[in-house]
Design a protein around this motif. Structure first.
Motif, PDB file in Angstrom:
ATOM      1  N   THR A  66      30.759 -71.339  58.270  1.00 47.18           N
ATOM      2  CA  THR A  66      30.299 -70.185  59.062  1.00 47.18           C
ATOM      3  C   THR A  66      29.614 -70.855  60.175  1.00 47.18           C
ATOM      4  O   THR A  66      28.616 -71.602  60.187  1.00 47.18           O
ATOM      5  CB  THR A  66      29.488 -69.358  57.984  1.00 47.18           C
ATOM      6  OG1 THR A  66      30.214 -69.200  57.205  1.00 47.18           O
ATOM      7  CG2 THR A  66      28.929 -68.098  59.144  1.00 47.18           C
ATOM      8  N   THR A  68      27.512 -69.050  63.725  1.00 43.72           N
ATOM      9  CA  THR A  68      27.324 -67.722  64.570  1.00 43.72           C
ATOM     10  C   THR A  68      27.012 -68.087  66.230  1.00 43.72           C
ATOM     11  O   THR A  68      26.557 -69.146  66.607  1.00 43.72           O
ATOM     12  CB  THR A  68      25.713 -67.375  64.119  1.00 43.72           C
ATOM     13  OG1 THR A  68      24.848 -68.523  64.104  1.00 43.72           O
ATOM     14  CG2 THR A  68      25.837 -66.902  62.559  1.00 43.72           C
ATOM     15  N   THR A  82      34.943 -63.895  72.593  1.00 47.35           N
ATOM     16  CA  THR A  82      36.066 -63.977  71.814  1.00 47.35           C
ATOM     17  C   THR A  82      36.319 -65.320  71.342  1.00 47.35           C
ATOM     18  O   THR A  82      35.801 -66.284  71.809  1.00 47.35           O
ATOM     19  CB  THR A  82      37.159 -63.843  73.085  1.00 47.35           C
ATOM     20  OG1 THR A  82      37.405 -64.730  73.863  1.00 47.35           O
ATOM     21  CG2 THR A  82      37.215 -62.279  73.643  1.00 47.35           C
ATOM     22  N   ARG A 102      38.250 -66.199  60.589  1.00 52.69           N
ATOM     23  CA  ARG A 102      38.047 -64.629  61.113  1.00 52.69           C
ATOM     24  C   ARG A 102      36.901 -64.877  62.217  1.00 52.69           C
ATOM     25  O   ARG A 102      35.727 -65.523  61.732  1.00 52.69           O
ATOM     26  CB  ARG A 102      37.684 -63.894  59.923  1.00 52.69           C
ATOM     27  CG  ARG A 102      37.347 -62.311  60.036  1.00 52.69           C
ATOM     28  CD  ARG A 102      36.862 -61.662  58.891  1.00 52.69           C
ATOM     29  NE  ARG A 102      35.871 -61.766  58.552  1.00 52.69           N
ATOM     30  CZ  ARG A 102      35.632 -62.289  57.184  1.00 52.69           C
ATOM     31  NH1 ARG A 102      36.448 -62.633  56.481  1.00 52.69           N
ATOM     32  NH2 ARG A 102      34.152 -62.662  56.871  1.00 52.69           N
ATOM     33  N   GLU A 104      34.135 -62.028  64.305  1.00 52.11           N
ATOM     34  CA  GLU A 104      33.889 -60.875  64.463  1.00 52.11           C
ATOM     35  C   GLU A 104      32.841 -61.006  65.587  1.00 52.11           C
ATOM     36  O   GLU A 104      31.823 -61.738  65.441  1.00 52.11           O
ATOM     37  CB  GLU A 104      33.365 -60.297  63.141  1.00 52.11           C
ATOM     38  CG  GLU A 104      34.326 -59.849  61.984  1.00 52.11           C
ATOM     39  CD  GLU A 104      33.527 -59.330  60.514  1.00 52.11           C
ATOM     40  OE1 GLU A 104      32.383 -59.186  60.813  1.00 52.11           O
ATOM     41  OE2 GLU A 104      34.216 -59.471  59.934  1.00 52.11           O
ATOM     42  N   ALA A 105      33.194 -60.057  66.605  1.00 55.13           N
ATOM     43  CA  ALA A 105      31.947 -60.007  67.780  1.00 55.13           C
ATOM     44  C   ALA A 105      31.497 -58.768  67.918  1.00 55.13           C
ATOM     45  O   ALA A 105      32.294 -57.863  67.703  1.00 55.13           O
ATOM     46  CB  ALA A 105      32.972 -60.515  69.100  1.00 55.13           C
ATOM     47  N   ARG A 106      30.291 -58.718  68.176  1.00 53.30           N
ATOM     48  CA  ARG A 106      29.517 -57.620  68.571  1.00 53.30           C
ATOM     49  C   ARG A 106      29.199 -57.609  70.155  1.00 53.30           C
ATOM     50  O   ARG A 106      28.192 -58.259  70.500  1.00 53.30           O
ATOM     51  CB  ARG A 106      28.180 -57.272  67.780  1.00 53.30           C
ATOM     52  CG  ARG A 106      28.714 -56.761  66.274  1.00 53.30           C
ATOM     53  CD  ARG A 106      27.943 -56.988  65.374  1.00 53.30           C
ATOM     54  NE  ARG A 106      27.381 -58.319  64.972  1.00 53.30           N
ATOM     55  CZ  ARG A 106      27.828 -59.217  64.445  1.00 53.30           C
ATOM     56  NH1 ARG A 106      29.037 -59.102  64.014  1.00 53.30           N
ATOM     57  NH2 ARG A 106      27.372 -60.620  64.227  1.00 53.30           N
ATOM     58  N   GLY A 114      28.315 -63.019  67.635  1.00 54.08           N
ATOM     59  CA  GLY A 114      29.528 -63.167  66.822  1.00 54.08           C
ATOM     60  C   GLY A 114      29.358 -63.987  65.647  1.00 54.08           C
ATOM     61  O   GLY A 114      28.451 -64.855  65.928  1.00 54.08           O
ATOM     62  N   THR A 115      30.336 -63.964  64.658  1.00 50.09           N
ATOM     63  CA  THR A 115      30.213 -64.718  63.375  1.00 50.09           C
ATOM     64  C   THR A 115      31.678 -65.071  63.255  1.00 50.09           C
ATOM     65  O   THR A 115      32.572 -64.547  63.280  1.00 50.09           O
ATOM     66  CB  THR A 115      29.944 -64.075  62.120  1.00 50.09           C
ATOM     67  OG1 THR A 115      28.341 -63.592  62.742  1.00 50.09           O
ATOM     68  CG2 THR A 115      29.830 -64.718  61.145  1.00 50.09           C
TER      69      THR A 115
END
Length: 159
Positions: A66, A68, A82, A102, A104-106, A114-115
Protein backbone atom coordinates in the motif's frame (compact mmCIF):
# COMPACT_ATOMS: atom_id res chain seq x y z
CA UNK A 1 4.80 30.32 -15.46
CA UNK A 2 4.44 31.73 -18.96
CA UNK A 3 5.35 35.09 -20.49
CA UNK A 4 3.14 38.08 -19.86
CA UNK A 5 0.50 38.89 -22.49
CA UNK A 6 -0.03 42.43 -23.78
CA UNK A 7 -3.48 43.53 -24.94
CA UNK A 8 -4.23 46.99 -26.38
CA UNK A 9 -7.75 48.29 -25.80
CA UNK A 10 -8.83 51.25 -27.91
CA UNK A 11 -11.62 53.52 -26.70
CA UNK A 12 -13.21 55.97 -29.14
CA UNK A 13 -15.58 58.82 -28.27
CA UNK A 14 -17.42 60.64 -31.05
CA UNK A 15 -19.94 63.45 -31.23
CA UNK A 16 -21.71 65.50 -33.92
CA UNK A 17 -22.04 69.09 -32.61
CA UNK A 18 -23.52 71.35 -35.25
CA UNK A 19 -23.37 68.49 -37.76
CA UNK A 20 -19.58 68.30 -37.66
CA UNK A 21 -18.09 64.99 -36.49
CA UNK A 22 -15.52 65.21 -33.71
CA UNK A 23 -13.78 62.12 -32.36
CA UNK A 24 -10.95 61.23 -30.07
CA UNK A 25 -9.31 57.86 -29.38
CA UNK A 26 -7.43 56.56 -26.41
CA UNK A 27 -5.39 53.33 -26.43
CA UNK A 28 -4.85 51.63 -23.07
CA UNK A 29 -2.27 48.85 -22.90
CA UNK A 30 -3.17 46.05 -20.46
CA UNK A 31 -0.53 43.55 -19.37
CA UNK A 32 -1.89 40.24 -18.11
CA UNK A 33 0.52 38.44 -15.81
CA UNK A 34 -0.18 34.76 -15.36
CA UNK A 35 1.36 32.95 -12.42
CA UNK A 36 0.90 29.28 -11.68
CA UNK A 37 2.88 27.52 -9.00
CA UNK A 38 3.35 23.80 -9.62
CA UNK A 39 1.37 21.52 -7.33
CA UNK A 40 3.31 19.35 -4.88
CA UNK A 41 2.99 15.54 -4.91
CA UNK A 42 4.26 13.55 -1.94
CA UNK A 43 3.93 9.83 -1.36
CA UNK A 44 5.05 6.88 0.70
CA UNK A 45 6.74 5.31 -2.35
CA UNK A 46 10.35 4.36 -1.71
CA UNK A 47 13.11 6.71 -2.84
CA UNK A 48 15.05 5.28 -5.80
CA UNK A 49 18.49 3.88 -5.03
CA UNK A 50 21.43 5.77 -6.59
CA UNK A 51 21.59 3.14 -9.37
CA UNK A 52 17.84 3.38 -10.13
CA UNK A 53 15.78 5.97 -11.97
CA UNK A 54 12.53 4.40 -10.77
CA UNK A 55 12.28 2.72 -7.34
CA UNK A 56 11.77 -1.05 -7.37
CA UNK A 57 9.35 -2.95 -5.15
CA UNK A 58 9.95 -6.72 -5.23
CA UNK A 59 7.37 -8.79 -3.34
CA UNK A 60 6.50 -12.49 -3.10
CA UNK A 61 3.09 -13.92 -3.98
CA UNK A 62 0.45 -13.34 -1.34
CA UNK A 63 1.90 -10.07 -0.05
CA UNK A 64 0.08 -6.75 -0.09
CA UNK A 65 1.62 -3.34 -0.77
CA UNK A 66 0.00 0.00 0.00
CA UNK A 67 1.20 3.51 -0.86
CA UNK A 68 -0.51 6.81 -0.09
CA UNK A 69 -0.34 10.07 -2.03
CA UNK A 70 -1.00 13.69 -1.15
CA UNK A 71 -1.23 16.51 -3.66
CA UNK A 72 -1.43 20.16 -2.64
CA UNK A 73 -1.58 23.41 -4.59
CA UNK A 74 -0.92 26.86 -3.11
CA UNK A 75 -2.96 28.42 -5.94
CA UNK A 76 -5.98 26.35 -4.85
CA UNK A 77 -6.51 25.02 -8.39
CA UNK A 78 -8.57 21.89 -8.90
CA UNK A 79 -6.33 18.82 -8.59
CA UNK A 80 -6.69 15.41 -10.23
CA UNK A 81 -4.59 12.42 -9.19
CA UNK A 82 -4.38 9.41 -11.55
CA UNK A 83 -2.51 6.10 -11.88
CA UNK A 84 -1.72 4.25 -15.12
CA UNK A 85 0.22 1.10 -15.89
CA UNK A 86 2.95 0.57 -18.50
CA UNK A 87 5.83 -1.74 -19.28
CA UNK A 88 9.46 -0.82 -18.70
CA UNK A 89 9.78 0.51 -22.27
CA UNK A 90 6.76 2.75 -21.67
CA UNK A 91 4.95 1.52 -24.79
CA UNK A 92 2.71 -1.29 -23.65
CA UNK A 93 0.17 -0.45 -20.98
CA UNK A 94 -1.71 -2.75 -18.64
CA UNK A 95 -4.92 -2.48 -16.70
CA UNK A 96 -4.16 -2.05 -12.99
CA UNK A 97 -7.05 -4.32 -11.93
CA UNK A 98 -5.75 -7.14 -14.17
CA UNK A 99 -2.52 -7.16 -12.12
CA UNK A 100 -4.28 -7.11 -8.73
CA UNK A 101 -3.82 -3.35 -8.31
CA UNK A 102 -6.31 -0.70 -7.24
CA UNK A 103 -5.98 3.08 -7.07
CA UNK A 104 -8.55 5.28 -5.37
CA UNK A 105 -8.28 9.06 -5.59
CA UNK A 106 -10.14 11.83 -3.84
CA UNK A 107 -9.66 14.88 -6.06
CA UNK A 108 -10.52 18.40 -5.00
CA UNK A 109 -9.73 22.10 -4.92
CA UNK A 110 -6.22 22.69 -3.62
CA UNK A 111 -5.91 19.14 -2.21
CA UNK A 112 -6.07 15.63 -3.64
CA UNK A 113 -5.13 12.34 -2.05
CA UNK A 114 -5.05 8.74 -3.12
CA UNK A 115 -4.33 5.19 -2.03
CA UNK A 116 -2.65 2.53 -4.15
CA UNK A 117 -3.03 -1.15 -3.21
CA UNK A 118 -1.34 -4.14 -4.82
CA UNK A 119 -2.32 -7.67 -3.88
CA UNK A 120 0.57 -9.67 -5.29
CA UNK A 121 -1.05 -12.55 -7.14
CA UNK A 122 -0.48 -14.87 -10.06
CA UNK A 123 -2.30 -12.33 -12.25
CA UNK A 124 0.67 -9.98 -11.97
CA UNK A 125 3.22 -12.80 -12.31
CA UNK A 126 1.50 -14.07 -15.47
CA UNK A 127 2.14 -10.75 -17.22
CA UNK A 128 5.85 -11.82 -17.31
CA UNK A 129 7.33 -8.32 -17.22
CA UNK A 130 8.19 -5.43 -14.98
CA UNK A 131 5.11 -3.42 -14.16
CA UNK A 132 5.55 0.33 -13.95
CA UNK A 133 2.82 2.44 -12.42
CA UNK A 134 2.84 6.17 -13.12
CA UNK A 135 1.07 8.44 -10.65
CA UNK A 136 0.27 11.92 -11.96
CA UNK A 137 -1.04 15.01 -10.21
CA UNK A 138 -2.37 17.69 -12.57
CA UNK A 139 -3.73 21.12 -11.76
CA UNK A 140 -6.78 22.43 -13.64
CA UNK A 141 -5.46 25.73 -14.92
CA UNK A 142 -4.63 27.47 -18.20
CA UNK A 143 -1.09 26.14 -18.10
CA UNK A 144 -0.95 22.99 -15.95
CA UNK A 145 2.30 21.85 -14.39
CA UNK A 146 1.83 18.08 -13.86
CA UNK A 147 3.86 16.26 -11.23
CA UNK A 148 4.77 12.60 -11.77
CA UNK A 149 6.06 9.74 -9.62
CA UNK A 150 6.74 6.21 -10.87
CA UNK A 151 7.31 2.86 -9.25
CA UNK A 152 8.49 -0.45 -10.74
CA UNK A 153 6.80 -3.56 -9.37
CA UNK A 154 8.07 -7.14 -9.66
CA UNK A 155 6.78 -10.45 -8.34
CA UNK A 156 9.50 -12.37 -6.54
CA UNK A 157 9.77 -15.83 -8.08
CA UNK A 158 8.89 -18.55 -5.56
CA UNK A 159 11.60 -21.08 -4.67
Amino acid sequence: MRADSLFNFQFVAATLPCGERQATALTVPIIVRYFNHPPVLTSTLPVPKPTETIPLILLPLGQQYTATFLGTDVDRDGLTLTATGSSSDGKEGFDLASAGMRFEARNGTGVANGTFNWNVSCAAANLHRDLIVTFQLIDATCKPLPQVQRVRLQVLSPD
